[in-house]
Design a protein around this motif. Structure first.
Motif, PDB file in Angstrom:
ATOM      1  N   ASN A 302       0.858  -1.198   0.000  1.00  0.00           N
ATOM      2  CA  ASN A 302       0.000   0.000   0.000  1.00  0.00           C
ATOM      3  C   ASN A 302       0.891   1.245   0.000  1.00  0.00           C
ATOM      4  OD1 ASN A 302      -1.876   2.018   0.594  1.00  0.00           O
ATOM      5  ND2 ASN A 302      -3.112   0.643   1.845  1.00  0.00           N
ATOM      6  N   TRP A 303       1.417   1.598  -1.179  1.00  0.00           N
ATOM      7  CA  TRP A 303       2.451   2.632  -1.268  1.00  0.00           C
ATOM      8  C   TRP A 303       1.918   4.036  -0.977  1.00  0.00           C
ATOM      9  CZ3 TRP A 303       1.194   6.085  -5.049  1.00  0.00           C
ATOM     10  CH2 TRP A 303       0.431   5.632  -6.136  1.00  0.00           C
ATOM     11  N   GLY A 304       0.618   4.226  -1.051  1.00  0.00           N
ATOM     12  CA  GLY A 304       0.066   5.538  -0.707  1.00  0.00           C
ATOM     13  C   GLY A 304       0.396   5.936   0.725  1.00  0.00           C
ATOM     14  N   ARG A 305       0.479   4.925   1.592  1.00  0.00           N
ATOM     15  CA  ARG A 305       0.797   5.216   2.990  1.00  0.00           C
ATOM     16  C   ARG A 305       2.246   5.677   3.152  1.00  0.00           C
ATOM     17  NH1 ARG A 305      -2.521   0.111   5.763  1.00  0.00           N
ATOM     18  NH2 ARG A 305      -4.592   0.960   5.298  1.00  0.00           N
ATOM     19  N   ILE A 306       3.115   5.238   2.252  1.00  0.00           N
ATOM     20  CA  ILE A 306       4.512   5.708   2.277  1.00  0.00           C
ATOM     21  C   ILE A 306       4.546   7.187   1.917  1.00  0.00           C
ATOM     22  CG2 ILE A 306       6.782   5.480   1.174  1.00  0.00           C
ATOM     23  CD1 ILE A 306       6.088   2.484   0.733  1.00  0.00           C
ATOM     24  N   LEU A 307       3.855   7.558   0.848  1.00  0.00           N
ATOM     25  CA  LEU A 307       3.855   8.962   0.429  1.00  0.00           C
ATOM     26  C   LEU A 307       3.170   9.846   1.470  1.00  0.00           C
ATOM     27  CD1 LEU A 307       3.277   8.223  -3.300  1.00  0.00           C
ATOM     28  CD2 LEU A 307       5.179   9.558  -2.386  1.00  0.00           C
ATOM     29  N   ALA A 308       2.103   9.344   2.077  1.00  0.00           N
ATOM     30  CA  ALA A 308       1.428  10.123   3.127  1.00  0.00           C
ATOM     31  C   ALA A 308       2.388  10.392   4.286  1.00  0.00           C
ATOM     32  CB  ALA A 308       0.183   9.396   3.621  1.00  0.00           C
ATOM     33  N   ALA A 309       3.284   9.438   4.572  1.00  0.00           N
ATOM     34  CA  ALA A 309       4.259   9.632   5.656  1.00  0.00           C
ATOM     35  C   ALA A 309       5.378  10.577   5.226  1.00  0.00           C
ATOM     36  CB  ALA A 309       4.831   8.285   6.092  1.00  0.00           C
ATOM     37  N   VAL A 310       5.774  10.513   3.965  1.00  0.00           N
ATOM     38  CA  VAL A 310       6.787  11.446   3.455  1.00  0.00           C
ATOM     39  C   VAL A 310       6.263  12.876   3.552  1.00  0.00           C
ATOM     40  CG1 VAL A 310       8.082  12.179   1.406  1.00  0.00           C
ATOM     41  CG2 VAL A 310       7.799   9.727   1.890  1.00  0.00           C
ATOM     42  N   GLY A 311       4.976  13.027   3.271  1.00  0.00           N
ATOM     43  CA  GLY A 311       4.380  14.359   3.179  1.00  0.00           C
ATOM     44  C   GLY A 311       4.291  15.130   4.475  1.00  0.00           C
ATOM     45  N   VAL A 312       4.452  14.476   5.602  1.00  0.00           N
ATOM     46  CA  VAL A 312       4.381  15.200   6.880  1.00  0.00           C
ATOM     47  C   VAL A 312       5.742  15.722   7.319  1.00  0.00           C
ATOM     48  CG1 VAL A 312       2.354  13.928   7.648  1.00  0.00           C
ATOM     49  CG2 VAL A 312       4.630  13.143   8.331  1.00  0.00           C
ATOM     50  N   THR A 313       6.793  15.429   6.564  1.00  0.00           N
ATOM     51  CA  THR A 313       8.134  15.892   6.953  1.00  0.00           C
ATOM     52  C   THR A 313       8.407  17.290   6.404  1.00  0.00           C
ATOM     53  OG1 THR A 313       9.281  15.097   4.969  1.00  0.00           O
ATOM     54  CG2 THR A 313       8.929  13.503   6.743  1.00  0.00           C
ATOM     55  N   LYS A 314       9.493  17.871   6.898  1.00  0.00           N
ATOM     56  CA  LYS A 314       9.908  19.195   6.427  1.00  0.00           C
ATOM     57  C   LYS A 314      11.018  19.078   5.384  1.00  0.00           C
ATOM     58  CE  LYS A 314       8.660  21.944  10.480  1.00  0.00           C
ATOM     59  NZ  LYS A 314       8.214  20.937  11.472  1.00  0.00           N
ATOM     60  N   ALA A 315      11.318  17.869   4.949  1.00  0.00           N
ATOM     61  CA  ALA A 315      12.415  17.671   3.993  1.00  0.00           C
ATOM     62  C   ALA A 315      12.138  18.402   2.679  1.00  0.00           C
ATOM     63  CB  ALA A 315      12.606  16.176   3.731  1.00  0.00           C
ATOM     64  N   GLN A 316      13.212  18.685   1.946  1.00  0.00           N
ATOM     65  CA  GLN A 316      13.080  19.379   0.663  1.00  0.00           C
ATOM     66  C   GLN A 316      12.676  18.370  -0.420  1.00  0.00           C
ATOM     67  OE1 GLN A 316      16.439  22.025  -0.114  1.00  0.00           O
ATOM     68  NE2 GLN A 316      16.254  21.564  -2.291  1.00  0.00           N
ATOM     69  N   PHE A 317      11.549  18.607  -1.078  1.00  0.00           N
ATOM     70  CA  PHE A 317      11.150  17.766  -2.217  1.00  0.00           C
ATOM     71  C   PHE A 317       9.955  18.379  -2.918  1.00  0.00           C
ATOM     72  CE2 PHE A 317       9.012  15.861   1.523  1.00  0.00           C
ATOM     73  CZ  PHE A 317       7.688  16.006   1.154  1.00  0.00           C
ATOM     74  N   ASP A 318       9.761  17.975  -4.155  1.00  0.00           N
ATOM     75  CA  ASP A 318       8.540  18.276  -4.890  1.00  0.00           C
ATOM     76  C   ASP A 318       7.625  17.067  -4.701  1.00  0.00           C
ATOM     77  OD1 ASP A 318       6.499  18.370  -6.730  1.00  0.00           O
ATOM     78  OD2 ASP A 318       7.787  18.658  -8.476  1.00  0.00           O
ATOM     79  N   PRO A 319       6.477  17.256  -4.047  1.00  0.00           N
ATOM     80  CA  PRO A 319       5.637  16.092  -3.717  1.00  0.00           C
ATOM     81  C   PRO A 319       5.246  15.261  -4.931  1.00  0.00           C
ATOM     82  CG  PRO A 319       4.687  18.126  -2.802  1.00  0.00           C
ATOM     83  CD  PRO A 319       5.915  18.530  -3.553  1.00  0.00           C
ATOM     84  N   TYR A 320       5.263  15.874  -6.078  1.00  0.00           N
ATOM     85  CA  TYR A 320       4.836  15.128  -7.271  1.00  0.00           C
ATOM     86  C   TYR A 320       6.020  14.713  -8.145  1.00  0.00           C
ATOM     87  CZ  TYR A 320       0.797  16.891  -5.034  1.00  0.00           C
ATOM     88  OH  TYR A 320      -0.117  17.166  -4.050  1.00  0.00           O
ATOM     89  N   ASN A 321       7.211  14.695  -7.521  1.00  0.00           N
ATOM     90  CA  ASN A 321       8.381  14.135  -8.203  1.00  0.00           C
ATOM     91  C   ASN A 321       9.165  13.269  -7.226  1.00  0.00           C
ATOM     92  OD1 ASN A 321      10.294  13.560 -10.119  1.00  0.00           O
ATOM     93  ND2 ASN A 321      11.424  15.482  -9.847  1.00  0.00           N
ATOM     94  N   ILE A 322       8.465  12.300  -6.657  1.00  0.00           N
ATOM     95  CA  ILE A 322       9.064  11.346  -5.729  1.00  0.00           C
ATOM     96  C   ILE A 322       8.876   9.952  -6.321  1.00  0.00           C
ATOM     97  CG2 ILE A 322       8.898  10.346  -3.411  1.00  0.00           C
ATOM     98  CD1 ILE A 322       7.703  12.998  -2.447  1.00  0.00           C
ATOM     99  N   VAL A 331       6.668   1.362  -7.852  1.00  0.00           N
ATOM    100  CA  VAL A 331       5.211   1.421  -7.716  1.00  0.00           C
ATOM    101  C   VAL A 331       4.628   2.810  -7.940  1.00  0.00           C
ATOM    102  CG1 VAL A 331       4.871  -0.640  -6.279  1.00  0.00           C
ATOM    103  CG2 VAL A 331       5.525   1.545  -5.209  1.00  0.00           C
ATOM    104  N   SER A 332       5.464   3.855  -7.745  1.00  0.00           N
ATOM    105  CA  SER A 332       4.958   5.212  -7.980  1.00  0.00           C
ATOM    106  C   SER A 332       6.090   6.095  -8.490  1.00  0.00           C
ATOM    107  CB  SER A 332       4.370   5.799  -6.685  1.00  0.00           C
ATOM    108  OG  SER A 332       3.872   7.111  -6.915  1.00  0.00           O
ATOM    109  N   ARG A 333       5.784   6.870  -9.510  1.00  0.00           N
ATOM    110  CA  ARG A 333       6.764   7.813 -10.070  1.00  0.00           C
ATOM    111  C   ARG A 333       6.046   9.100 -10.430  1.00  0.00           C
ATOM    112  NH1 ARG A 333      11.685   6.642 -12.180  1.00  0.00           N
ATOM    113  NH2 ARG A 333      11.362   8.117 -13.896  1.00  0.00           N
ATOM    114  N   LYS A 334       6.676  10.235 -10.103  1.00  0.00           N
ATOM    115  CA  LYS A 334       6.174  11.547 -10.518  1.00  0.00           C
ATOM    116  C   LYS A 334       4.697  11.762 -10.189  1.00  0.00           C
ATOM    117  CE  LYS A 334       9.556  12.017 -14.252  1.00  0.00           C
ATOM    118  NZ  LYS A 334      10.528  12.748 -13.408  1.00  0.00           N
TER     119      LYS A 334
END
Lengths: 384, 384
Positions: A302-322, A331-334
């Protein structure tokens, strides 16, 4: 042989009566020199047990003659009476060995908030001090176990004639800024306490500190490194650090594999981070996400739960380029699905999660476990 | 009557075919005015679903004519195709109602990473738009359910002739900076969007934001407040905020009581804090400690785990001057045990933890649940 592999160390273990099971519950490791140099890394939890408060004073001069460790009680939040028990234990070790109490480290592990039976503990201390030898490393590793299903030990011998041996305990409360555990590592290399401290901090930073089984940090963590110098060899700082790191990796991996109730060992590798701190923050956030951990238990990618956990951090990233891969399947790109999640095989115990933040060149790995029925069972029945 | 209690609102719900179970999965709530003012609070997760991205644009002018909500899929991490589905849904609502698509909010909930069936969704949108009335609030509340065992609704009517009604869904991913959920609240009070926004932020800050069931923050959270002005009454800002807060407390409590697999509702009250932020940080740390949560499941008053969780925060306190009570029994004071833990009765569903930091006059309460076998079961089998 664990902590008695290196020359200059003797150890012992007894049942002092702290564990109701009748199993070994008290270990003593003694450095016979010629050096007495040591370094310790402590839990960063601000609510600390009495043996931590004591040991922090002992290590200030970098000299340690002996370390005594009990299971069957954490001696934490036990007030002045509890501190006096720790102090009396160190005094008893000093008396039996003819050393200074100020050179005796104390470790305890078990339930928080119960007083240790001081009488039993001191009688046990005398008993264990009378039965020290150079082959007792194995039983010492047994005596520090709590919910561990087996002892954890590691050994290394260098061609130049020096060696390192270690033992560890820990199965729950495995979290950051030390995983919850007691670790004793001994070496006969000739190194001063400053060199030991530098090597120990470098090794724990990328091993025990990256193990985050259940996000819960203990009040009693202590990783101790003692050097006897009995080999008369002084390795280079680099050689020693590399060997020590290997020992720590081995012990940390054993802790992960024996984590309470776990059915998967999960390595979360974060790549393409703007900094190592960013990579670590993201990895730790995923490692602590109960929904993700429960999904892995259910062999559900269930990879959506991985992205949901990434999204609560303050790390530098573009949420739609992970980019996210599970066991080698992208399982997930861009910001959208890539390969079908059904291609992911989660039946093996080892699980590899790779997250690419596409924001830099740094990376870090965090080691964790899944959230299982058995974890809930073990931890809902611990003290009752 | 929920969202159709307040005058000026109609609603409807249909089974569009997104849920395989055949249950209701699409709800529409329409504001017939005379006002169209609205305010929304969104998830603070940086990895956000397409309906969140869309709705953030819609709310910019504070005007909303309608909100459409689907269960059966989160439309998150579904890329450009997913965003077009959200956009097309708003356009379809606009077409059916003769309003602007730029005034139509969209909410989705369900699994991350799967495309919604756009054809079914648009056909369902036409069907629901054709069946709106002033008594459909109850079925609208059903249509937004996912793993919820029952619909959550709340109502308030003021003697001056204005009212507020609300509905909510959410059972897992209940965490901070909005608990994971969709909430729609309607009122016939005459208030502009600025007043609504101010009241909504004040109310959510101490209700939904303090609900932290499992520490996992969703990608799809949205709390929407719409005002029709149909009562022709403009309450004072204070009166409205108090009433709205009561509605939010009721809905948040219902979310907590229906949290996935939970067997206890835990209120963690932190008192004597140097700041409200300190109190909240400490409460949240305890609420997220799996060992503590598993102990409560086992009816085990293992208070050492509470202190261990307090100790990892940055809040101001003396670690050895913290008081902890569980269900009214003072179990630890000033760094040592107080009353015997056996006196604590954890058999009721409601559990009160009170932590006094003895460092100031501020306080906060965090609402959470225990960690149970059933939680693990539900969340290991969710998408498979």
């Amino acid at each position: 042989m664990t902590v008695t592999l290196a020359k200059g160390f003797v150890a012992g273990a007894v049942h002092a009566g702290l564990k109701k099971s009748g199993k070994l519950d008290l270990a003593l490791v003694v450095n016979q020199g010629p050096l007495n140099s040591a370094a310790v890394v402590f839990t960063t939890n601000r609510c600390q047990a009495n043996p931590i408060i004591w040991s922090k004073e002992v290590i200030k001069d970098g000299q340690v003659s002996a370390i005594i460790l009990n299971s069957g009680g954490a001696n934490c939040y036990t007030g002045a009476q509890g501190f006096q028990t720790t102090h009396a234990t160190a005094e008893k070790v000093a008396e039996e060995l003819g050393v200074s109490a100020g050179d005796v480290l104390v470790c305890s592990t078990g339930l928080i908030g119960d007083q240790l039976d001081r009488e039993k503990l001191l009688a046990g201390t005398s008993a264990v001090a009378a039965n020290l030898n150079t082959t007792n490393g194995a039983i010492a590793a047994q005596a520090i176990m709590t919910t561990d299903s087996k002892p954890k030990t590691a050994e290394f011998t260098h061609a130049d004639g020096w060696s390192i041996g270690g033992m560890a305990k820990g199965a729950g409360m495995l979290a950051p800024g030390l995983a919850t555990m007691l670790v004793v590592i001994t070496t006969d290399a000739s190194l001063d306490s400053k060199s030991l401290d530098q090597a120990l901090r470098a090794a724990t930073r990328v091993t025990f500190d990256r193990l985050d089984s259940d996000g819960c940090m203990s009040t009693n963590d202590q990783v101790t490194l003692m050097a006897s110098g009995a080999s008369n060899v002084t390795p280079s700082q680099d050689d020693f650090t590399v060997a020590l790191t290997q020992i720590c990796i081995s012990l940390a991996t054993q802790l992960q594999q024996d984590a309470e109730g776990s059915s998967h060992d999960i390595t979360i590798t974060v790549q393409g981070a703007a900094s190592e701190a960013d990579a670590e923050e993201v990895g730790r956030s995923v490692a602590r996400n109960n929904l993700f951990k429960a999904a892995i238990y259910g062999n559900d990618p269930n990879w959506g739960r991985i992205l949901a956990a990434v999204g609560v951090t303050k790390a530098q990233f573009d949420p739609y380029n992970i980019d996210v891969s599970i066991n080698g399947v992208s399982v997930s790109r861009k910001g959208q699905p890539d390969q079908p999640r059904e291609l992911v095989d989660l039946s093996p115990r080892a699980v590899d999660i790779t997250i690419n933040l596409n924001s830099g060149t740094h990376s870090a790995a965090i080691y964790t476990n899944d959230l299982t029925h058995e974890y809930v069972t073990e931890n809902s029945e611990y003290s009752s």
